[in-house]
Write an enzyme that holds these catalytic residues in place. Structure first.
Site, PDB file in Angstrom:
ATOM      1  N   CYS A  20      71.931  72.505  32.566  1.00 52.75           N
ATOM      2  CA  CYS A  20      71.340  71.176  32.388  1.00 52.75           C
ATOM      3  C   CYS A  20      70.500  70.867  33.614  1.00 52.75           C
ATOM      4  O   CYS A  20      70.810  71.333  34.720  1.00 52.75           O
ATOM      5  CB  CYS A  20      72.468  70.142  32.259  1.00 52.75           C
ATOM      6  SG  CYS A  20      71.900  68.447  32.013  1.00 52.75           S
ATOM      7  N   CYS A  55      83.502  69.317  20.258  1.00 49.99           N
ATOM      8  CA  CYS A  55      82.526  68.911  21.261  1.00 49.99           C
ATOM      9  C   CYS A  55      81.622  70.113  21.505  1.00 49.99           C
ATOM     10  O   CYS A  55      82.110  71.186  21.849  1.00 49.99           O
ATOM     11  CB  CYS A  55      83.258  68.509  22.538  1.00 49.99           C
ATOM     12  SG  CYS A  55      82.153  68.170  23.905  1.00 49.99           S
ATOM     13  N   GLU A  89      80.041  76.354  26.280  1.00 49.87           N
ATOM     14  CA  GLU A  89      81.422  75.938  25.975  1.00 49.87           C
ATOM     15  C   GLU A  89      81.459  74.973  24.800  1.00 49.87           C
ATOM     16  O   GLU A  89      80.535  74.188  24.599  1.00 49.87           O
ATOM     17  CB  GLU A  89      82.009  75.195  27.183  1.00 49.87           C
ATOM     18  CG  GLU A  89      82.129  76.044  28.403  1.00 49.87           C
ATOM     19  CD  GLU A  89      82.561  75.236  29.625  1.00 49.87           C
ATOM     20  OE1 GLU A  89      83.139  74.142  29.458  1.00 49.87           O
ATOM     21  OE2 GLU A  89      82.308  75.708  30.732  1.00 49.87           O
ATOM     22  N   CYS A 115      73.320  65.150  37.443  1.00 47.23           N
ATOM     23  CA  CYS A 115      74.366  64.154  37.730  1.00 47.23           C
ATOM     24  C   CYS A 115      75.369  64.757  38.729  1.00 47.23           C
ATOM     25  O   CYS A 115      75.839  65.876  38.541  1.00 47.23           O
ATOM     26  CB  CYS A 115      75.078  63.727  36.449  1.00 47.23           C
ATOM     27  SG  CYS A 115      73.960  63.010  35.233  1.00 47.23           S
ATOM     28  N   CYS A 131      78.957  66.195  37.645  1.00 50.74           N
ATOM     29  CA  CYS A 131      79.035  67.038  36.445  1.00 50.74           C
ATOM     30  C   CYS A 131      78.856  68.510  36.787  1.00 50.74           C
ATOM     31  O   CYS A 131      77.896  68.897  37.461  1.00 50.74           O
ATOM     32  CB  CYS A 131      77.975  66.596  35.452  1.00 50.74           C
ATOM     33  SG  CYS A 131      77.987  67.574  33.944  1.00 50.74           S
TER      34      CYS A 131
HETATM   35  N1  SAH Z   1      74.090  64.975  28.940  1.00 45.30           N
HETATM   36  C1  SAH Z   1      74.820  64.114  28.079  1.00 45.30           C
HETATM   37  C2  SAH Z   1      75.988  64.771  27.370  1.00 45.30           C
HETATM   38  C3  SAH Z   1      76.874  65.702  28.149  1.00 45.30           C
HETATM   39  S1  SAH Z   1      78.039  65.030  29.281  1.00 45.30           S
HETATM   40  C4  SAH Z   1      75.258  62.869  28.818  1.00 45.30           C
HETATM   41  O1  SAH Z   1      74.961  62.741  29.988  1.00 45.30           O
HETATM   42  O2  SAH Z   1      75.809  61.983  28.199  1.00 45.30           O
HETATM   43  C5  SAH Z   1      79.227  64.154  28.334  1.00 45.30           C
HETATM   44  C6  SAH Z   1      79.916  63.062  29.096  1.00 45.30           C
HETATM   45  O3  SAH Z   1      80.819  63.596  30.089  1.00 45.30           O
HETATM   46  C7  SAH Z   1      78.950  62.159  29.849  1.00 45.30           C
HETATM   47  O4  SAH Z   1      79.328  60.817  29.749  1.00 45.30           O
HETATM   48  C8  SAH Z   1      79.108  62.665  31.263  1.00 45.30           C
HETATM   49  O5  SAH Z   1      78.639  61.720  32.168  1.00 45.30           O
HETATM   50  C9  SAH Z   1      80.593  62.945  31.321  1.00 45.30           C
HETATM   51  N2  SAH Z   1      81.004  63.809  32.422  1.00 45.30           N
HETATM   52  C10 SAH Z   1      80.325  64.809  33.005  1.00 45.30           C
HETATM   53  N3  SAH Z   1      81.026  65.343  34.018  1.00 45.30           N
HETATM   54  C11 SAH Z   1      82.196  64.700  34.059  1.00 45.30           C
HETATM   55  C12 SAH Z   1      83.354  64.794  34.892  1.00 45.30           C
HETATM   56  N4  SAH Z   1      83.415  65.672  35.880  1.00 45.30           N
HETATM   57  N5  SAH Z   1      84.358  63.942  34.639  1.00 45.30           N
HETATM   58  C13 SAH Z   1      84.289  63.047  33.631  1.00 45.30           C
HETATM   59  N6  SAH Z   1      83.248  62.901  32.833  1.00 45.30           N
HETATM   60  C14 SAH Z   1      82.197  63.709  33.044  1.00 45.30           C
END
Ligand code: SAH
Length: 342
Positions: free
Chosen positions: A110, A103, A90, A114, A117
């Site tokens: 991944c 973006c 995406e 987390c 996510c």
């Molecule tokens: N792996 C990298 C970049 C991708 S995620 C990272 O961890 O930074 C980009 C951002 O979106 C990160 O800050 C991540 O924690 C956040 N993110 C992921 N899932 C999310 C969600 N469901 N709601 C809000 N932010 C989210």
């Protein structure tokens, strides 16, 4: 194996063109075309013989638009791109006053795990090549007919877990002969791979580094971000301070507010304390309203504002990220997930 032409630098392309028995100046012409997303017959000033020779030895992996969702609220466009092997990623195109931002994704899936996510639920399938990262920008520019002037690596994947290709991408995208997007207009976001943050500090690339912090203590952070078991908050923030000392570039911290997890006023106070304990210039915190995934719940806007105001009163620079494209599920991983479920 064929060359992934979008991953090639201009000097590499020049060497290839010479190998194919053509003059070096052709490489710059070809480079100009591929950065516009043109290939084959579209490369009008390239002789047919050379086009065919290129087709024999190169693969042109431009991501194909599979789905395109346009927000009725703010014009944000969310793309589902198909890659050459059928995998999907995406990208999100956003319009800001200072220019268009894309973006982009850095991996298919991944493996960071987390909890909040969507990108990580089924793990990592593969890394993207530098050319596939660049290709997302080229495809979006071609589709919209508008120039992209800013890039954030906040889509699917952990860019520092695909380190070499990310560095190569940063060099390609900023090349004056290519897309020519300045490194100061590029943000790389990481969940906190300390060894790679140290490595990045020696590359001499003036990008903006963002760190996904999301917690003020190790107990909470380890519960939502498994990487914290390897590199805890102390190790991470010490690396951030070293990064700043080495590069002079300030790091910004991302903090997603999750109801009943990390969004209390006391939490804001603890966050300010922990940041000030390690970061000596004024830290900047970007508060992100959560996009609800599985069991996590969004904080109320009252809590978000109270959290922000508390941070500011304690001398932390805090902003709340505007939610663009809220009607099209614009946060990362959600669209790919719908498509792979089918
Ligand atoms: N792996 C990298 C970049 C991708 S995620 C990272 O961890 O930074 C980009 C951002 O979106 C990160 O800050 C991540 O924690 C956040 N993110 C992921 N899932 C999310 C969600 N469901 N709601 C809000 N932010 C989210």
């Amino acid at each position: 194996m064929k060359h992934d032409i979008l991953s090639m630098t201009l000097p590499e392309l020049e060497a290839l063109v010479l190998e194919l028995g053509e003059s070096k100046f052709r490489a710059k012409q070809i480079y100009g075309w591929i950065c516009k997303g043109a290939w084959g017959d579209e490369m009008k000033n390239i002789p047919t013989r050379l086009r065919q020779a290129l087709d024999d030895v190169c693969e042109f992996r431009l991501p194909k638009v599979l789905k395109r969702l346009v927000s009725q609220i703010d014009g944000t466009i969310k793309y589902l791109f198909e890659l050459i092997d059928g995998e999907c990623i995406e990208s999100v195109f956003m319009r800001y006053e200072h220019g268009n931002t894309l973006c982009i994704s850095s991996q298919v899936g991944c493996r960071m795990g987390c909890k909040f996510c969507a990108s990580t639920i089924d793990g990592r399938v593969r890394d993207l090549s530098a050319g596939e990262m660049l290709g997302q920008i080229i495809s979006a520019q071609r589709d919209t007919g508008e120039r992209i002037s800013n890039v954030v690596m906040m889509g699917i994947g952990e860019p520092l877990d695909n380190y070499d290709n990310t560095i190569k991408f940063l060099k390609l995208v900023s090349s004056p002969d290519g897309l020519n997007i300045g490194l100061r207009h590029i943000s790389v976001s990481s969940c906190g791979l300390v060894d790679k943050i140290d490595k990045l500090s020696h590359e001499g690339l003036p990008i903006t580094l963002s760190i996904s912090l999301h917690a003020y203590d190790d107990e909470i952070r380890s519960a939502i971000m498994p990487i914290n078991n390897k590199y805890n908050i102390e190790a991470l923030l010490s690396a951030c301070e070293r990064y700043f000392e080495k590069t002079g570039r300030r790091i910004s911290f991302e903090y997603t507010l999750i109801a009943d997890k990390n969004d209390t006023i006391e939490g804001a106070t603890r966050l300010a304390q922990v940041l000030k304990g390690y970061i000596h210039s004024t830290p900047h915190v970007n508060l992100i309203p959560l996009n609800e995934v599985e069991s996590t719940r969004l904080s109320t806007s009252k809590n978000v504002n109270a959290f922000k105001n508390k941070l500011i009163s304690l001398g932390i620079n805090a902003t709340v990220r505007r939610r663009l494209g809220s009607d099209i599920n614009a946060s990362c991983g959600q669209l790919r997930r719908q498509s792979t479920k089918k």
